[in-house]
Design a protein around this motif. Structure first.
Motif, PDB file in Angstrom:
ATOM      1  N   UNK A 224      58.564  44.286  52.242  1.00  0.00           N
ATOM      2  CA  UNK A 224      58.880  43.569  53.766  1.00  0.00           C
ATOM      3  C   UNK A 224      57.762  42.649  54.107  1.00  0.00           C
ATOM      4  N   UNK A 225      56.610  42.710  53.348  1.00  0.00           N
ATOM      5  CA  UNK A 225      55.511  41.575  53.639  1.00  0.00           C
ATOM      6  C   UNK A 225      55.597  40.379  52.990  1.00  0.00           C
ATOM      7  N   UNK A 226      54.993  39.462  53.604  1.00  0.00           N
ATOM      8  CA  UNK A 226      55.100  38.027  52.902  1.00  0.00           C
ATOM      9  C   UNK A 226      54.234  37.846  51.542  1.00  0.00           C
ATOM     10  N   UNK A 227      52.695  38.414  51.653  1.00  0.00           N
ATOM     11  CA  UNK A 227      51.927  38.448  50.526  1.00  0.00           C
ATOM     12  C   UNK A 227      51.409  39.900  50.200  1.00  0.00           C
TER      13      UNK A 227
ATOM     14  N   UNK B 180      55.096  43.939  58.839  1.00  0.00           N
ATOM     15  CA  UNK B 180      54.326  42.627  58.875  1.00  0.00           C
ATOM     16  C   UNK B 180      53.235  42.648  59.812  1.00  0.00           C
ATOM     17  N   UNK B 181      53.518  43.383  61.130  1.00  0.00           N
ATOM     18  CA  UNK B 181      52.336  43.534  61.883  1.00  0.00           C
ATOM     19  C   UNK B 181      51.217  44.173  61.574  1.00  0.00           C
ATOM     20  N   UNK B 182      51.538  45.278  60.698  1.00  0.00           N
ATOM     21  CA  UNK B 182      50.202  45.929  60.263  1.00  0.00           C
ATOM     22  C   UNK B 182      49.532  45.038  59.056  1.00  0.00           C
TER      23      UNK B 182
ATOM     24  N   UNK C 107      45.648  38.379  52.307  1.00  0.00           N
ATOM     25  CA  UNK C 107      46.009  39.146  53.922  1.00  0.00           C
ATOM     26  C   UNK C 107      46.087  37.956  54.721  1.00  0.00           C
ATOM     27  N   UNK C 108      45.454  36.864  54.753  1.00  0.00           N
ATOM     28  CA  UNK C 108      45.797  35.912  55.626  1.00  0.00           C
ATOM     29  C   UNK C 108      47.007  35.275  55.521  1.00  0.00           C
ATOM     30  N   UNK C 109      47.581  35.185  54.573  1.00  0.00           N
ATOM     31  CA  UNK C 109      48.944  34.693  54.201  1.00  0.00           C
ATOM     32  C   UNK C 109      50.111  35.369  55.160  1.00  0.00           C
ATOM     33  N   UNK C 110      49.758  36.684  55.228  1.00  0.00           N
ATOM     34  CA  UNK C 110      50.746  37.733  56.142  1.00  0.00           C
ATOM     35  C   UNK C 110      50.570  37.170  57.591  1.00  0.00           C
ATOM     36  N   UNK C 111      49.212  36.866  57.959  1.00  0.00           N
ATOM     37  CA  UNK C 111      48.918  36.519  59.393  1.00  0.00           C
ATOM     38  C   UNK C 111      49.839  35.138  59.776  1.00  0.00           C
ATOM     39  N   UNK C 112      49.563  34.256  58.702  1.00  0.00           N
ATOM     40  CA  UNK C 112      50.219  32.762  58.865  1.00  0.00           C
ATOM     41  C   UNK C 112      51.537  33.255  58.996  1.00  0.00           C
ATOM     42  N   UNK C 113      52.390  33.880  58.182  1.00  0.00           N
ATOM     43  CA  UNK C 113      53.620  34.073  58.076  1.00  0.00           C
ATOM     44  C   UNK C 113      54.118  34.690  59.609  1.00  0.00           C
TER      45      UNK C 113
END
Length: 480
Positions: A263-266, A366-368, A277-283
């Motif tokens: 469910x998460x980007x990276x 995605x928030x976690x 982890x920062x790729x998930x923040x950007x997404x």
């Protein structure tokens, strides 16, 4: 092989309204199957999703006298992840869009369920050595085993454990009604048994008659012996403190795993989170329409928006929080005043606050994964699962020191370079704000220290494996 039956009003994957369902669905998977035959029994609600209903097979049915009427009890069975689930069927009681609704009807429904469950055991040929009861909806089972079922050869010697998930909910009504619905004699409705402050109390039945009592964290086990947290039962819990222990819930490490989470980007792990982890923040920033900035401190909340979760504290200092160099992401529903508060701040500080007033499992994941820190300033929190998920995803928890939050989040100590998160002791908005700002300071000014906090958090093991071992110890001790 020791036989254990978990009896509850809900269990994943069939029906879930809160953390209770996660516990009942997850614990049996992690109990050592070489020594324990662990099965689950819940009601067969009509609101269970169609895909799950179709996986159930009909076993048999019988009729049971309840409230002077002959009532149908159907038994269905399903195998999920190697665990046997039994579902008690009666559409008169278990219809409706939700497992809970009208309080008085719920009392009758669960009195019926408890009796039906005990009567179903000889029919399916499963005699447990121990019945593990969960919350007030199964509070009468330990009482029935000492009363109407005590004489039967089949039931003799069955031990009981009663687990409190949230002491606030007790199954309370006037004595006359509870006595009638439970079909127990007046003998049981005295202050040392099921009567509490002139009312009948179903949860109290479990607390008085169970062989052992557990609750979902060590700190909460201590807190509920005090008047503030004890919900008027603190005296009884002090009296039974020798039989009371706290065992922290776990989380399913397969479902919550940043390395395999679809469910998460990276995807990432403890070794490569600094890069991935920062790729998930950007997404996440893109998805929610916030300014994209991988260096920005992003604070997340996934919660029911209620007083218990500390949102009145956030309300007090929301403008102050929004003055800082941060972004705040909120997901959840609850009390209208808190929903509207977050909508207002989303409008007022649209480049800093994103309020998603609904619930979405994919967005929660995605928030976690995408936030830097996770805020949980609860007034009380028997266990709490969100902080465990946050630790697993390398998202640093900021919590109040209560219940399971105190047991699972070690406060950061910059002099010893220890700790897995940030915490504050008093239920005070400015103390909470100081903790948030201290976290921001470490994030912006001591990045290596921040990454070490994440390292320590991700190294913790709050899987069900650890918790299940403690339950096994308790089962062994009781069964002998």
């Amino acid at each position: 092989m020791k036989k254990i039956l978990l009896l509850a009003s809900e269990a994943v994957p069939f029906i879930k309204t809160g953390g209770l369902a996660d516990v009942v669905g997850s614990l049996p998977k992690y109990v050592d199957k070489r020594y324990f035959d662990c099965r689950v029994m819940i009601p067969k609600y009509l609101c269970i999703k169609e895909g799950l209903l179709s996986r159930m097979e009909y076993v048999t049915n019988f009729h049971m006298n309840y409230l002077g009427e002959d009532r149908y009890v159907g038994i269905f069975k399903a195998e999920v992840d190697g665990i046997t689930y039994y579902l008690i069927d009666n559409e008169y009681y278990f219809a409706g869009w939700s497992p809970y609704g009208d309080w008085l009807w719920d009392l009758q429904k669960f009195c019926f369920f408890e009796k039906a469950a005990l009567n179903a055991l000889p029919v399916i040929g499963f005699r447990p050595d121990l019945i593990h009861c969960h919350d007030w909806q199964t509070g009468l089972v330990p009482v029935y085993l000492k009363d109407a079922y005590a004489g039967g050869e089949f039931y003799r010697g069955i031990k009981t454990v009663f687990t409190i998930h949230n002491l606030k909910f007790q199954g309370v009504w006037d004595v006359k009604t509870v006595q009638a619905l439970s079909e127990l004699s007046p003998y049981y409705f005295t202050p040392d048994k099921l009567e509490a402050y002139k009312n009948g109390n179903m949860l109290k039945g479990g607390l008085v008659y169970a062989d052992a009592i557990t609750t979902v964290s060590e700190t909460y086990a201590e807190e509920i012996k005090t008047p503030f947290f004890g919900e008027a039962l603190d005296g009884l819990l002090r009296a039974r403190s020798g039989s009371l222990r706290g065992i922290v819930n776990g989380i399913d490490y397969n479902e919550f795993n940043p390395e395999t989470d679809e469910l998460i980007e990276a995807r990432y792990n403890a070794r490569d989170f600094r890069k991935e982890k920062k790729k998930n923040k950007i997404a996440l920033q893109r998805q929610l329409g916030l300014p994209v900035d991988e260096g920005k401190f992003v604070l997340g909340i996934v919660s029911r928006l209620t007083d218990q979760k500390g949102f009145d504290l956030i309300q007090c200092v929301m403008d102050d929080i929004c003055q800082d160099n941060i972004q705040l992401v909120v997901l959840g529903t609850g009390e209208e005043r808190f929903e509207n508060m977050f909508r207002h701040y989303d409008w007022k500080y649209h480049d800093k606050v994103s309020a998603q007033i609904y619930y979405s499992d994919p967005l929660a994941h995605r928030i976690y994964a995408g936030c830097d820190a996770y805020l949980m300033p609860s007034l009380f929190e028997p266990c709490g699962l969100s902080q465990l998920i946050a630790l697993r995803y390398g998202t640093v928890p900021i919590v109040r020191e209560t219940g399971g939050l105190k047991d699972t989040v070690e406060p950061y100590n910059e002099y010893e370079s220890t700790g897995t998160g940030f915490s504050f002791a008093n239920y005070n908005a400015h103390e909470m704000l100081a903790s948030i700002r201290y976290a921001e300071h470490i994030y912006y000014d001591k990045k290596r220290e921040w990454n070490k906090i994440i390292d320590r958090g991700m190294a913790k093991d709050y899987s069900w494996k650890t918790s299940a071992a403690k339950y096994q110890e308790l089962y062994d001790w009781l069964i002998g």
